[in-house]
Design an enzyme around this catalytic site. Structure first.
Site, PDB file in Angstrom:
ATOM      1  CG  HIS A 192      71.412  -3.544 -46.778  1.00  0.00           C
ATOM      2  ND1 HIS A 192      71.893  -3.614 -48.049  1.00  0.00           N
ATOM      3  CD2 HIS A 192      70.168  -4.051 -46.816  1.00  0.00           C
ATOM      4  CE1 HIS A 192      70.983  -4.158 -48.825  1.00  0.00           C
ATOM      5  NE2 HIS A 192      69.927  -4.420 -48.105  1.00  0.00           N
ATOM      6  NE  ARG A 297      60.337  13.774 -39.673  1.00  0.00           N
ATOM      7  CZ  ARG A 297      60.034  13.263 -38.475  1.00  0.00           C
ATOM      8  NH1 ARG A 297      59.935  11.966 -38.309  1.00  0.00           N
ATOM      9  NH2 ARG A 297      59.832  14.060 -37.436  1.00  0.00           N
ATOM     10  NE  ARG A 333      57.394  16.686 -43.325  1.00  0.00           N
ATOM     11  CZ  ARG A 333      58.166  16.719 -42.237  1.00  0.00           C
ATOM     12  NH1 ARG A 333      57.698  17.241 -41.122  1.00  0.00           N
ATOM     13  NH2 ARG A 333      59.376  16.226 -42.243  1.00  0.00           N
ATOM     14  CD  GLU A 432      56.164  21.629 -38.910  1.00  0.00           C
ATOM     15  OE1 GLU A 432      57.022  20.880 -38.440  1.00  0.00           O
ATOM     16  OE2 GLU A 432      56.114  21.938 -40.111  1.00  0.00           O
ATOM     17  CG  ASN A 455      59.891  17.167 -33.318  1.00  0.00           C
ATOM     18  OD1 ASN A 455      59.457  16.813 -32.230  1.00  0.00           O
ATOM     19  ND2 ASN A 455      60.053  16.334 -34.325  1.00  0.00           N
ATOM     20  CG  ASP A 456      60.145  22.459 -36.981  1.00  0.00           C
ATOM     21  OD1 ASP A 456      61.282  22.854 -36.669  1.00  0.00           O
ATOM     22  OD2 ASP A 456      59.929  21.752 -37.982  1.00  0.00           O
ATOM     23  NE  ARG A 466      63.886  19.795 -35.108  1.00  0.00           N
ATOM     24  CZ  ARG A 466      62.957  19.290 -35.901  1.00  0.00           C
ATOM     25  NH1 ARG A 466      62.059  20.086 -36.482  1.00  0.00           N
ATOM     26  NH2 ARG A 466      62.897  18.013 -36.144  1.00  0.00           N
ATOM     27  CB  CYS A 503      53.228  13.791 -36.656  1.00  0.00           C
ATOM     28  SG  CYS A 503      53.517  15.345 -37.496  1.00  0.00           S
TER      29      CYS A 503
HETATM   30  C1  PEP Z   1      57.968  18.472 -36.115  1.00  0.00           C
HETATM   31  O1  PEP Z   1      58.499  19.545 -36.387  1.00  0.00           O
HETATM   32  O2  PEP Z   1      57.496  18.190 -34.997  1.00  0.00           O
HETATM   33  C2  PEP Z   1      57.871  17.421 -37.140  1.00  0.00           C
HETATM   34  C3  PEP Z   1      57.202  16.313 -36.929  1.00  0.00           C
HETATM   35  O3  PEP Z   1      58.561  17.626 -38.305  1.00  0.00           O
HETATM   36  P1  PEP Z   1      60.162  17.429 -38.446  1.00  0.00           P
HETATM   37  O4  PEP Z   1      60.652  16.812 -37.177  1.00  0.00           O
HETATM   38  O5  PEP Z   1      60.346  16.554 -39.634  1.00  0.00           O
HETATM   39  O6  PEP Z   1      60.621  18.836 -38.654  1.00  0.00           O
HETATM   40 MG    MG Z   2      58.878  20.046 -38.488  1.00  0.00          MG
END
Ligand code: PEP
Ligand code: MG
Length: 584
Positions: A192, A297, A333, A432, A455-456, A466, A503
């Site tokens: 909330h 997610r 996912r 990834e 990201n990965d 990361r 993504c």
């Molecule tokens: C990524 O790794 O870019 C991704 C979208 O998955 P997450 O950030 O949930 O690991």
């Molecule tokens: Mg990822």
């Protein structure tokens, strides 16, 4: 003191700057004492007086909120007003006092008992109510001990409020003209407190170690991407100040393109989708102009609870997101835990390198029951909309084949049980790992779509954890090595004519628009708050320009060169100051 950058989880969009005010948490603890028979009546009277005062404070808060907050948030305060008279809570506390507990201990123990009870309920909505009961208990506790409410009336300039966690009513009491931003250690996107912060338009980030912050330290909070800058240099402050003013004006203009297509000047269309972590967020993604959900997610459904969600609970959650999006795709996912996302009931052994360990698809393939439950729920939800299923952290072909076999097994089970599902669900994978990018041609032959998790992909390509602040400056998705793997993945997807998306956070960065548009991506999925900014950038370029630009960027030899080059190219179209990404 030197400028420092921390990375957290974005809760509420926007940029806020100010001096830190640390909200010290009250130790909500029992003393463990006992009271004599003759003291009990007095203690009871103390509690009754505290109850009266807490209720009056709450009524005043509600009155103040009327006209300032939407009805939904006022409803939360109304619910607290009901809870504060709940016989289970109040009667329970009185009973404990009558048995010899001091009022303080009685409040703490009864509140904790009811909170634990709610937290263990299967219904996610009821579980969220655990925070509300704690909020009410804390009010009684503060009134009893004479602790004043959070009072910002004495502050003369906007502050960055920092706390381990904020309760919903603490958040509801905040005024956007006094609070520039909120930083917390805990607090999920569906709490909330987060919903209220969004409604108030206060930028908020969670997942930040509060120990790093000091009272009066100056801070900048970027609610769009979860960045917090501590002790910003004078240059950063000036830059941010200008950005905030410019962005407010630019943001207003974006409303005019919500219903226009996301396409280049020469009519090449890209879908802009939203990333979500709960079904409730789908609404926001749609309202922000998202034509689909590119990443749901699901791991957040599995967290903060004693056991995994049941098939029915998952079905509810997935169906809700699908129904919200109607005939627009929703990419869900499968469970991506391990790494930095811990789930105690899965009893994953402590690992030396969790990001290189037993996570995501690896864990699912070895936990057939857990995986099948999710796949069955996904399949069953498919009748409510346009479902795409996505497997994370793929590094080999056999993983995809085994995951698809599991999906077939779930289908066969449902067929036997006479339970329906859509026959045309698209099945895809996340790219990834460098391994997946390098064998993308082979992988593309097995699936309907790719979505690059930058990201990965960045973490694994550059060997940079990361989550480790210490090596933050080595983490850059614009590194030529990452870009070349992205280009290679695009080639693999195109060779088999499958859908190609991204993504990771990079999808929401304006600097990346020429890369994805130039490499022929079909969809970009991002934090919903970024969608309109990216649509505007896309509508300002041509696909020919993007192709030429990405070809040149791919030939450069460092992340810095790539950034400088892309920035110069994009500046000619949309000046930096007018761009939503304050970081690039
Ligand atoms: C990524 O790794 O870019 C991704 C979208 O998955 P997450 O950030 O949930 O690991
Ligand atoms: Mg990822």
């Amino acid at each position: 003191m030197a400028e420092r950058k921390l990375k957290g989880v974005p809760l509420s969009a926007g940029v806020g700057m100010g001096r830190v005010l640390l909200l010290r948490s009250v130790p909500f603890e029992a003393t463990g004492g006992e009271i004599d028979q003759d003291e009990r009546v007095k203690e009871l009277e103390r509690f009754v007086a505290a109850h009266k005062e807490a209720k009056e404070r709450l009524l005043a808060l509600k009155k103040n909120a009327e006209g300032n907050l939407p009805q939904e948030e006022i409803g939360i305060l109304e619910a607290h007003l009901l809870m504060i008279d709940d016989p289970m809570l109040i009667g329970g506390i009185k009973e404990l006092i009558a048995k010899g507990k001091p009022a303080r201990d009685a409040i703490v123990e009864k509140t904790e008992e009811l909170r634990a009870m709610l937290e263990n309920l299967p219904d996610p909505y009821m579980r969220e109510r655990a925070v509300d009961i704690e909020d009410v208990g804390l009010r009684l506790f503060r009134a009893l001990l004479g602790i004043p409410e959070l009072d910002l009336s004495a502050t003369t300039e906007p502050i960055v409020l920092a706390a381990e966690e904020l309760t919903p009513s603490e958040t509801a009491g905040l005024k956007p003209d006094r609070v520039a931003a909120i930083v917390t250690a805990r607090g999920g996107a569906t709490s909330h407190a987060a919903i209220i912060a969004k409604a108030l338009g206060i930028p908020a980030v969670s997942g930040i170690s509060i120990k790093e912050l000091r009272d009066k330290m100056s801070a900048i909070v970027y609610g769009d991407d979860g960045t917090v800058i501590l002790n910003p240099s004078e240059e950063t402050i000036q830059r941010t100040r200008r950005q905030i003013q410019h962005l407010a004006a630019e943001k207003q203009k974006l409303a005019s393109i919500v219903n226009l297509p996301a396409e280049t000047k020469d009519s090449v269309r890209l879908e802009l989708w939203g990333n979500i972590a709960s079904p409730e967020e789908a609404d926001g993604a749609r309202a922000s102009g998202g034509t689909g959900i590119g990443l749901f997610r699901t791991e957040f459904l599995y967290m903060d609870r004693p056991e995994p969600p049941t098939e029915e609970e998952q079905l509810d959650a997935y169906a809700k997101a699908l129904k919200t999006m109607g005939d627009r795709p929703v990419v869900i996912r499968t469970l991506d835990v391990g790494g930095d996302k811990e789930i105690p009931y899965l009893s994953i052994e402590k690992e030396g390198n969790p990001f290189l360990g037993y996570r995501a698809i690896r864990l699912c393939l070895e936990n057939e029951g857990l995986f099948l439950t999710q796949l069955r729920a996904l399949l069953r939800s498919s009748i409510y909309g346009k479902l795409w299923i996505m497997f994370p952290m793929i590094s080999s072909l056999w993983e995809v084949q085994q995951a698809k076999e599991m999906l077939e097994k779930a289908k066969a089970q449902l067929k036997n049980e006479g339970k329906g599902f859509d026959q045309d669900i698209k099945v895809g994978i996340m790219i990834e790992t460098p391994a997946a990018a390098l064998i993308s041609r082979e992988l593309a032959a097995e699936v309907d779509f790719f979505s690059i998790g930058t990201n990965d992909l960045t973490q694994y390509t550059l060997a940079v954890d990361r989550t480790n602040q210490r090596v933050n400056r080595w983490f850059d998705s614009f590194h030529p090595a990452v870009l070349r793997l992205i280009a290679m993945t695009a080639d693999g997807a195109h060779a088999h004519n499958i859908d190609l998306g991204v993504c990771g956070e990079m999808a929401g960065e304006e600097l990346a628009i020429p890369i994805f548009a130039g490499l022929g991506f079909d969809e970009l999925s991002m934090a919903p708050a970024r969608i309109l900014w990216q649509k505007r950038a896309l509508r300002a370029i041509t696909s020919k320009w993007a192709k030429e630009t990405v070809a040149q960027a791919l030939a450069l030899s460092s992340a810095q060169e790539v950034r400088t080059f892309l920035k110069a190219c994009l500046d000619e179209i949309i000046p930096t100051a007018n761009r939503g990404n304050s970081q690039t």
